[in-house]
Structures are given as C-alpha cells and as structure tokens.
Design a protein around this motif. Structure first.
Motif, PDB file in Angstrom:
ATOM      1  N   SER A  80      12.970   4.593  -0.280  1.00  0.00           N
ATOM      2  CA  SER A  80      11.761   5.407  -0.059  1.00  0.00           C
ATOM      3  C   SER A  80      11.204   5.187   1.339  1.00  0.00           C
ATOM      4  O   SER A  80      10.764   6.130   2.000  1.00  0.00           O
ATOM      5  CB  SER A  80      10.699   5.065  -1.109  1.00  0.00           C
ATOM      6  N   ASN A 107       0.813  -1.209   0.000  1.00  0.00           N
ATOM      7  CA  ASN A 107       0.000   0.000   0.000  1.00  0.00           C
ATOM      8  C   ASN A 107       0.848   1.261   0.000  1.00  0.00           C
ATOM      9  O   ASN A 107       0.389   2.325  -0.421  1.00  0.00           O
ATOM     10  CB  ASN A 107      -0.962  -0.016   1.182  1.00  0.00           C
ATOM     11  N   GLN A 141      -1.644   5.140   0.791  1.00  0.00           N
ATOM     12  CA  GLN A 141      -0.210   5.418   0.847  1.00  0.00           C
ATOM     13  C   GLN A 141       0.146   6.177   2.128  1.00  0.00           C
ATOM     14  O   GLN A 141       1.121   5.854   2.806  1.00  0.00           O
ATOM     15  CB  GLN A 141       0.221   6.235  -0.368  1.00  0.00           C
ATOM     16  N   GLN A 142      -0.641   7.193   2.437  1.00  0.00           N
ATOM     17  CA  GLN A 142      -0.372   7.999   3.636  1.00  0.00           C
ATOM     18  C   GLN A 142      -0.536   7.164   4.895  1.00  0.00           C
ATOM     19  O   GLN A 142       0.255   7.289   5.836  1.00  0.00           O
ATOM     20  CB  GLN A 142      -1.303   9.204   3.661  1.00  0.00           C
ATOM     21  N   SER A 163       1.073   1.953  -3.550  1.00  0.00           N
ATOM     22  CA  SER A 163      -0.181   1.862  -4.305  1.00  0.00           C
ATOM     23  C   SER A 163      -0.512   3.215  -4.921  1.00  0.00           C
ATOM     24  O   SER A 163       0.077   4.242  -4.596  1.00  0.00           O
ATOM     25  CB  SER A 163      -1.320   1.424  -3.381  1.00  0.00           C
ATOM     26  N   GLY A 164      -1.475   3.211  -5.811  1.00  0.00           N
ATOM     27  CA  GLY A 164      -1.889   4.459  -6.446  1.00  0.00           C
ATOM     28  C   GLY A 164      -2.918   5.226  -5.650  1.00  0.00           C
ATOM     29  O   GLY A 164      -3.367   6.296  -6.077  1.00  0.00           O
ATOM     30  N   ASP A 165      -3.295   4.701  -4.495  1.00  0.00           N
ATOM     31  CA  ASP A 165      -4.303   5.346  -3.655  1.00  0.00           C
ATOM     32  C   ASP A 165      -3.614   6.221  -2.613  1.00  0.00           C
ATOM     33  O   ASP A 165      -2.919   5.723  -1.729  1.00  0.00           O
ATOM     34  CB  ASP A 165      -5.160   4.269  -2.971  1.00  0.00           C
ATOM     35  N   LYS A 166      -3.818   7.523  -2.694  1.00  0.00           N
ATOM     36  CA  LYS A 166      -3.093   8.458  -1.829  1.00  0.00           C
ATOM     37  C   LYS A 166      -3.392   8.228  -0.349  1.00  0.00           C
ATOM     38  O   LYS A 166      -2.492   8.284   0.500  1.00  0.00           O
ATOM     39  CB  LYS A 166      -3.434   9.893  -2.212  1.00  0.00           C
ATOM     40  N   GLN A 167      -4.656   7.978  -0.016  1.00  0.00           N
ATOM     41  CA  GLN A 167      -5.012   7.780   1.393  1.00  0.00           C
ATOM     42  C   GLN A 167      -4.381   6.515   1.953  1.00  0.00           C
ATOM     43  O   GLN A 167      -3.891   6.513   3.088  1.00  0.00           O
ATOM     44  CB  GLN A 167      -6.529   7.721   1.546  1.00  0.00           C
TER      45      GLN A 167
END
Length: 200
Positions: free
Chosen positions: A156, A111, A120-121, A114-118
């Motif tokens: 990262s 995650n 990812q955060q 992943s392409g989902d910002k929430q």
C-alpha cells in the motif's frame, strides 16, 4: 513592536524580555515572540520551551521549521504531533514530508492506516516526499517479512513512494499465489504505470 526593536538591536535584557514573552499567558504575544525568536536566530529558545507551547502556537512553530537544522525540525514536528490538537497533528505529519527521518517512520505508518481520513492523507503526503532512506529501508524490510500484514502495508505504501526496484517487487507479488496481495499490488502499481507495464 518594541520587543522587535530591542531584540534586533541586541539591547541589554532584550533576550530576557523575549523569554518572558514566550511564556506569556497571551497567545498572540507568544505567537509573535515565537516568530521573532525564529527569525532572529534564537531557535534554541523555542526548543527549550518544550511542552509549554500550546494551541495555535504550534502552527507558528511548524510554519517556521526551516529555521532549524533537520533533526531539530523533525523533533519539533514530533512534539507538535504529541501536544497539538487534531489540526496541529495533521500539519505536523505533513511537515515530516520535508523534515522527517528515522524517528518519524513509525508515526507515519501508524497514521497511514489509521481510521482518520485527514491523518491518512497527511501521512500519504509525507511518505511520498520524505527525504532519505529511512522509509525506503522500512518498506524493504516489510516486503521481506513473513507477515502478510507487513507485506500488505508495504504494498500500500508503494502506491505513494517510488522505492528502488518498486515495480519488480510488485510484479513478483502480482504473479504470486496470494490473490489478495496481488490485487493490492495491482492497485499500487496503477499509480505509476507505463505502456510496457500493461503488457507485463
């Protein structure tokens, strides 16, 4: 209110009534029963519900994970991620920052990229705070990998997690021949930089 009094007084048949309430078709009744089970030391009833927990009831469970030992809490958070909607998934990942262990590492890393910002955060939040050495061990393994993708992911992650010898590993990459990795390492080290680091 009646169920609360019956369970707290350990009245005959109160646990059976609690089990019925946990399976109620009424979401509010289920939520109240979940809270009651967790606050009265009947966490095993929640574990036994498994896939029958749904919707916002997962948020109630995630909010009460402190009632469980760490492995049990981690398992429930992982179940919530698998069964819940997007909002539940985000909250489940965040709770792994407190209760996550070796079972959670893959999910957090997946995650994190992943392409989902929430998501990812939430994963970055959990990676930074996750207890134990499971995540540190995985990061070290990726840094020693022959795959540039693994190394780049590890670099990262190091922007969010202070593993042993973090700066030395990043400086080694910065001084290497791979300019893309060097740039990624510069970004990571900049999140926790001191004056002596700037001279280096």
């Amino acid at each position: 209110a009646a169920l609360l009094r019956l369970v707290e007084s350990n009245s005959t048949g109160s646990i059976d009534l609690l089990k019925v309430a946990l399976l109620s078709s009424n979401s509010q009744v289920r939520s109240n029963a979940i809270r009651l089970a967790m606050t009265t030391g009947r966490q095993s009833l929640i574990k036994n519900m498994g896939s029958r927990i749904s919707g916002d009831n997962w948020l109630v469970v995630l909010g009460g994970l402190s009632a469980f030992e760490n492995r049990g809490a981690e398992s429930l958070a992982l179940m919530a991620f698998e069964a819940g909607d997007h909002h539940v998934k985000v909250q489940a990942i965040r709770t792994l920052g407190t209760y996550g262990g070796s079972k959670s590492v893959d999910l957090l890393l997946e995650n994190f990229v992943s392409g989902d910002k929430q998501l990812q955060q939430a994963a970055a939040y959990a990676i930074e705070r996750m207890p134990g050495n499971a995540m540190n061990g995985r990061v070290q393994k990726m840094l020693n990998s022959e795959s540039s993708q693994d190394i780049k992911l590890a670099v990262s992650v190091l922007a969010h997690r202070n593993t042993p010898y973090r700066k030395n590993r990043l400086f080694r990459i910065i001084g290497g021949e791979d300019s893309e990795l060097a740039l990624a390492a510069l970004k990571s080290i900049s999140t926790n930089v001191e004056e002596e680091d700037l001279y280096r």
